[in-house]
Design an enzyme around this catalytic site. Structure first.
Site: not given
Lengths: 256, 69, 615
Positions: C249, C253, C400-402, C463-464
Site C-alpha cells: 500500500h 503513495y 480504480h488504480f488506472h 480482474r487478472r
C-alpha cells in the site's frame, strides 16, 4: 475529519449492525497436504446441520472446485468452508458479496442465505496459474422438493451360479435431518423388487435384496437400483458353473 | 471562434466524460438508452458544441473568452 | 529559491510560453541533469514496454484480438504491472526527486559518482527482474516469473526475479541516502533554516519508503528468495502476503507523492500563481508518512487467518488517509484559482477559463488531478470493509488504480515530462499542440476504460484473467451489456495507446531537436503562506519517523504474530508452483559439481607442478 469519522461509523454499522461477518481467523489452520485425511475436506460435500442450515465443504485447486456443481435448497442458510490444495485461489459467487480468498493452510468460512432458486457461477478471481481463466464452478439453488442429500450405494455380485440367489446390498444414506420416506426399486432382467423404506435423518439404511437366479436364467442381466433420482447400475452374469475363484466384487459403479 | 481551439479540446474532453457517465446516471431514473441512442446523443452534443464554438461573433465585445491564455 | 511568476504570467499573451525564460536546470546543474535525464529515459523505456503489453492484454481479455495463447497472457500481465508500477514510476520519481533536492537546496549532489552508482544499481535490478519476466515468453529458457506484480506465494518465480527486485530496491535506498546526505550538508551550512518545501517532500516520502520496504525486503530476503533457491522448503503464504501488502500500500503513495509534489510545486506556478499554503503541504506529507504503511491489511479484508479487529484498524487508518488527499484537493484547487485570478480570471466558475489550458503541462496535470478525484471515490468504496466483498478482485479494482496510478500519476508524469525534458536538454518542446492532444487523449481514453472497468467489476467480472468468459453462466448487466463494456474497455485501451504513441513522438521530437534559448527557467512555485507560517515541529523528521514506526508497530505486530502463530514462520508444508526449485537446485548441483571438478583438476595440476618443481 467529521466526514471521515462518519464514514467509518457508517461502515461499522453496515457491517456489525447488519450482522455481516467478515472472513476472519475463526477457523483453525489445516495442512494442504493432509486434506485427504481431513474429516471435512477428504470428501467435499454439502451437509445439513440444522433446519434450513447447511454447510458446504469446498476444496479449490488448480483449476477446479470440488464439489462441482454445489447444490443447495432454496430458503437455506449455507456456510461455505473453503480451503485450497495448492496456491491462493478465491471462491466467488458472481454478482454477489460471497467472495473470499482461499489460502492454502487456512479455511475461509462465509455464510450466505439463499431465498430463491437460482444459478450462480463460481469463479476464481485470484490469479492461480496458467489455467486460471478456466477455473469455474456452479452453484445451484434448487426448489426444496428437488433437493436431497441422499446417497445410494450398491454392492452386488458379478457372477452367480444358476440356482443361487443373487444378492444386492443397498445402502441409502440420508444426509438431511428429516426422515426420508422413499422406495428402493431394483430392476434386474425382467424382475422388479420394490421395498418401501424410511431412512431416519442423518442416518443410513442398509438392506439386502435377493433375486433367485433361476428366474433370471443364464446369461448377462443389466440391473438398476433406483432411489428417488439416484440410480446405480451394473451387470450380473448368471453362469452354469461358477469358477472356483470367489469373485465378489462391487458390481456397481459409483455414479452418485 | 468563441473559444480557443485548446479550450474547445478541453471542453470536448469533458463532454466525453459526461456522455460516458450519462447512460449509467439516466438508468438510475429508469431511462435506459441503447448504445445507438447515446452515440447519437453524444454526436449531436459534440456537433452543437463545435458549432457554438465556431460561430463567428462580433469581436468587439467579448474579452475574456478567446483572449485567455 | 525561485520566484513566482505572477506578473509575468498575467502579461504574457499568445507567446509560446507563459513562463519567463532563463537559466535551465541543465545550465545550472549539467552533471545532475545527465543523471535525471538517464532516469527519465529508463522510465520512458519501461512505459513504452508496459504500454505495449497493456494494449495486448486489453484486446486479449475483451476478446477482440488474441495474438497469443491465454497462458501467455499472465506473462504479459506481469510485465505490464511490474514495468509500469515499479520501473516507470520509480525511475521517473528518482529523477524528479533529484531535481527537487538539488533545485530547492540550490546545491549539487555531494558526490556525482554515488548518484550514478544508485542509478546503476536500480537499472541492474530492473534489468534482472525484467529478464526473468520476459524469459517467460520463451520455452527455451527454464525461467519464468509469471507471478504478477503481487508475487503471492505459493506462486514461485525464478530467483533472478526476486534478486532483481531486491537490487532495485537497494538502489532506491541508496538514492534516498544521497538526498539525505545533501540535506545534512545543506543543514550544516544553513543552520536554523526551514527545509525548502520540495526537499521536505522528498525526505518525508523517502522515510515512508524506508519503513515500507522493510516489509517486502523481509518477505523476499527471509522467505521468497531462499525458497526459490531451494534453501527452504515451504513458506507461510499468509505471512508473505501480509508482508507484501505492508509494502504494497505505501508503494502506491510512493508513486503518488511525486505527482502530489508536481501539483504543489509546479501546477501553481504554471497557472500563474503561488502555492496556497506551505504549512498545509507539509502537514499533508507528514500525514502520508504516518498513515501510508499501517493500512496494508485493507488489501486483505477477504483473507482468512486475519481477525476482523485487525482489519478494522486498517480500515480506520485508511479512512484517515482521506484527509491528506482531501487537503491536497483543496490546496491545489485554491492555488489554481489564485493563479487564474492573477491572470485576470473572474467569476465563480469563470476563473477556470483563465487557466493556461493550452499548456500541455498544466492541462495534463489538471486533468490528472480531476481523474484522481474520481479514483479517490472508488478507492473509498474499496476501503469499506463490507462493500469490499462486492468488488474485491473484480475489474472494479483495476478500474480504480488506472484512475490513480494510471492517470493521476502517469498522466502527471507525462505532463511533467513536457516541462522536465526541455529543462534537462535545453531543447524546446517539439510540438505543444500535439502534446496537448496527447494529454487530452489520455484523459478521454481513460474515461472510457475506467468507467467500463468499474461497471464490469460491479457485475462480478474478475480482474487478472485472460478470458473473463465462462461456460456455465453469464453476467447480468444492470445497464447495457457485457459486450458493450468490453467494447468500451478496448476502445479506451486503443485511445490510450494512441496517446502513448504521441507522447513518444513529442519526447523523441524534443530530444532530437536542437538547443534553444526559449526554454523557461528552472524553478518552482512560491507560496502565499510560506514556511515561516508553519510550525517548526513539522520539520522535525526524527519525530515523524519515530511516530511512523510506532504506528506501524501498533498496526502490524499483532497481526504478524498471530499469522506466525497460526501458520508458523514457514507455513504448513506449502509446495511451490511452478516448481523451479528442482531446476535451480539441479543447476546449483551442476555448478557445484563443475566447481568441484575444476578444483580437483586444479589441485592435480598444482600437485603435478609442485612435484615437477621439487624434482
Amino acid at each position: 475529519m467529521v466526514l471521515i469519522v462518519g464514514i467509518i461509523a457508517t461502515i461499522t454499522y453496515g457491517t456489525v449492525g447488519l450482522g455481516i461477518a467478515m472472513v476472519d481467523d475463526e477457523e483453525d489452520t489445516i495442512s494442504p497436504s493432509e486434506l485427504d485425511e481431513d474429516e471435512r475436506f477428504s470428501d467435499p460435500r454439502v451437509e445439513q446441520v440444522g433446519e434450513n442450515e447447511y454447510e458446504a465443504y469446498v476444496v479449490a485447486q488448480t483449476f477446479i472446485y470440488q464439489p462441482d456443481p454445489i447444490e443447495v435448497p432454496e430458503d437455506s442458510e449455507v456456510t461455505f468452508y473453503v480451503t485450497s490444495r495448492d496456491v491462493i485461489h478465491s471462491f466467488s459467487l458472481v454478482g454477489t458479496n460471497v467472495n473470499t480468498m482461499v489460502v492454502p493452510g487456512e479455511v475461509s468460512s462465509v455464510t450466505a442465505e439463499f431465498d430463491e432458486p437460482a444459478e450462480y457461477g463460481v469463479i476464481c478471481n485470484e490469479y492461480c496459474g496458467s489455467g486460471h481463466h478456466d477455473m469455474e464452478g456452479m452453484l445451484y439453488v434448487v426448489p426444496e422438493d428437488e433437493f436431497d442429500l441422499t446417497e445410494l450405494s450398491v454392492t452386488a455380485d458379478d457372477e452367480v451360479e444358476l440356482g443361487d440367489d443373487a444378492t444386492f446390498d443397498v445402502t441409502v444414506e440420508n444426509g438431511q435431518l428429516d426422515d426420508l420416506e422413499t422406495a428402493i426399486e431394483l430392476e434386474v432382467g425382467d424382475e422388479t423388487i420394490e421395498e418401501d423404506v424410511t431412512v431416519p435423518g442423518d442416518d443410513t439404511y442398509e438392506t439386502t435384496l435377493t433375486v433367485d437366479s433361476t428366474d433370471l436364467g443364464e446369461g448377462d442381466h443389466d440391473w438398476t437400483v433406483t432411489v428417488d433420482d439416484h440410480t446405480e447400475s451394473g451387470t450380473l452374469s448368471v453362469v452354469e458353473d461358477l469358477e472356483d475363484d470367489e469373485d465378489d466384487e462391487d458390481g456397481g459403479d459409483d455414479d452418485e | 471562434m468563441r473559444i480557443s481551439t485548446e479550450g474547445l479540446l478541453i471542453v470536448l474532453a469533458f463532454t466525453v466524460v459526461l456522455v460516458v457517465e450519462l447512460r449509467t446516471v439516466l438508468a438510475w431514473f429508469n431511462l435506459e438508452l441503447t448504445v445507438f441512442e447515446s452515440l447519437m446523443f453524444s454526436v449531436a452534443l459534440i456537433v452543437a458544441i463545435v458549432v457554438w464554438a465556431l460561430f463567428p461573433q462580433d469581436g468587439s465585445r467579448d474579452t475574456d473568452a478567446s483572449g485567455s491564455s | 529559491m525561485s520566484d513566482a511568476t505572477v506578473n509575468d504570467a498575467a502579461k504574457t499573451t499568445e507567446s509560446t510560453t507563459s513562463e519567463p525564460l532563463g537559466e535551465t536546470y541543465l545550465d545550472k546543474f549539467p552533471a545532475e541533469a545527465k543523471v535525471v535525464r538517464s532516469a527519465l529515459y529508463s522510465s520512458f523505456l519501461a512505459l513504452a514496454l508496459g504500454g505495449l503489453f497493456g494494449v495486448i492484454q486489453t484486446l486479449h481479455r475483451t476478446d477482440f484480438l488474441r495474438i497469443m495463447e491465454s497462458e501467455t497472457y499472465y506473462t504479459v500481465l506481469t510485465a505490464h504491472g511490474v514495468f509500469l508500477v515499479i520501473a516507470f514510476t520509480i525511475f521517473f520519481l528518482v529523477g524528479v526527486f533529484t531535481w527537487a533536492v538539488t533545485t530547492s537546496l540550490d546545491r549539487e549532489v555531494e558526490d556525482i559518482r554515488f548518484t550514478w552508482a544508485w542509478l546503476g544499481t536500480m537499472t541492474a535490478g530492473a534489468a534482472m527482474a525484467a529478464a526473468a519476466i520476459l524469459a517467460g515468453f520463451t520455452d527455451s529458457l527454464d525461467m519464468s516469473a509469471d507471478v504478477l506484480f503481487t508475487f503471492y506465494a505459493p506462486m514461485q518465480a525464478h530467483p533472478l526475479f526476486y534478486l532483481g527486485l531486491t537490487v532495485f530496491v537497494v538502489g532506491t535506498w541508496m538514492a534516498g541516502a544521497d538526498w539525505f546526505r545533501s540535506w545534512f550538508a545543506w543543514k550544516k551550512e544553513n543552520p536554523g533554516e526551514r527545509i525548502p518545501l520540495p526537499t521536505f517532500m522528498v525526505l518525508t516520502t523517502m522515510i515512508m519508503w524506508y519503513v515500507a520496504t522493510l516489509g517486502v525486503a523481509t518477505a523476499i530476503l527471509a522467505f521468497l528468495l531462499p525458497w526459490s533457491l531451494g534453501l527452504i522448503d515451504s513458506v507461510n503464504p499468509t505471512l508473505t502476503r501480509t508482508l507484501f501488502w505492508f509494502f504494497g500500500h505505501p508503494v502506491v503513495y510512493f508513486w503518488l507523492m511525486p505527482a502530489y509534489m508536481m501539483w504543489y510545486v509546479l501546477l501553481p506556478k504554471l497557472s500563474g500563481g503561488k502555492l496556497f499554503s506551505d504549512p498545509l503541504a507539509r502537514v499533508v506529507f507528514v500525514l502520508f508518512l504516518l498513515l501510508s504503511t499501517p493500512v496494508g491489511i485493507h488489501h486483505q479484508y477477504l483473507d482468512p487467518g486475519i481477525s476482523e479487529g485487525f482489519k478494522f484498524i486498517a480500515m480506520t487508518n485508511t479512512m484517515f488517509l482521506l484527509l491528506p488527499s482531501l487537503l491536497t484537493a483543496f490546496t491545489v484547487v485554491a492555488s489554481m484559482e489564485h493563479g487564474a485570478r492573477q491572470r485576470g480570471g473572474t467569476g465563480r466558475i469563470g476563473w477556470l477559463k483563465a487557466l493556461p489550458w493550452r499548456d500541455p503541462v498544466f492541462a495534463g496535470m489538471a486533468l490528472a488531478g480531476l481523474m484522481f478525484a474520481a479514483g479517490g471515490f472508488s478507492g473509498m468504496i474499496n476501503a469499506g470493509m463490507n462493500i469490499n466483498y462486492l468488488v474485491h478482485n473484480t475489474l472494479w479494482v483495476p478500474g480504480h488504480f488506472h484512475l490513480t496510478v494510471g492517470t493521476a500519476v502517469a498522466l502527471t508524469f507525462m505532463a511533467a515530462s513536457y516541462w522536465f525534458i526541455p529543462q534537462l536538454t535545453g531543447k524546446k518542446l517539439w510540438n505543444r499542440p500535439v502534446a496537448l492532444v496527447q494529454v487530452v487523449l489520455w484523459f478521454v481514453g481513460m474515461t472510457f476504460m475506467a468507467n467500463a472497468m468499474h461497471r464490469a467489476g460491479l457485475l462480478g467480472m474478475p480482474r487478472r484473467t485472460a478470458e473473463p468468459q465462462y461456460d456455465g453462466f453469464e453476467y447480468e448487466a444492470g445497464v447495457g451489456s457485457v459486450a458493450e463494456l468490453d467494447a468500451q474497455i478496448a476502445l479506451g485501451g486503443i485511445i490510450l495507446t494512441l496517446s502513448l504513441v504521441l507522447f513518444f513522438a513529442v519526447i523523441i521530437g524534443t530530444v532530437l531537436g536542437s538547443r534553444s534559448d526559449e526554454v523557461p527557467a528552472n524553478g518552482y512555485a512560491d507560496t502565499l503562506s510560506g514556511p515561516e507560517d508553519s510550525p517548526k515541529i513539522l520539520d522535525n523528521l526524527k519525530l515523524w519517523f519515530g511516530l511512523a514506526v510506532v504506528l506501524v508497530i501498533i498496526a502490524y505486530t499483532f497481526p504478524l504474530l498471530s499469522i506466525i502463530e497460526r501458520g508458523g514462520l514457514f507455513g504448513p508444508d506449502i509446495t511451490a508452483f511452478p516448481q523451479s526449485i528442482d531446476i535451480v537446485s539441479m543447476a546449483w548441483l551442476t555448478v557445484e559439481q563443475y566447481a568441484t571438478d575444476t578444483f580437483t583438476s586444479a589441485t592435480e595440476v598444482a600437485q603435478a607442478t609442485i612435484d615437477g618443481v621439487l624434482r
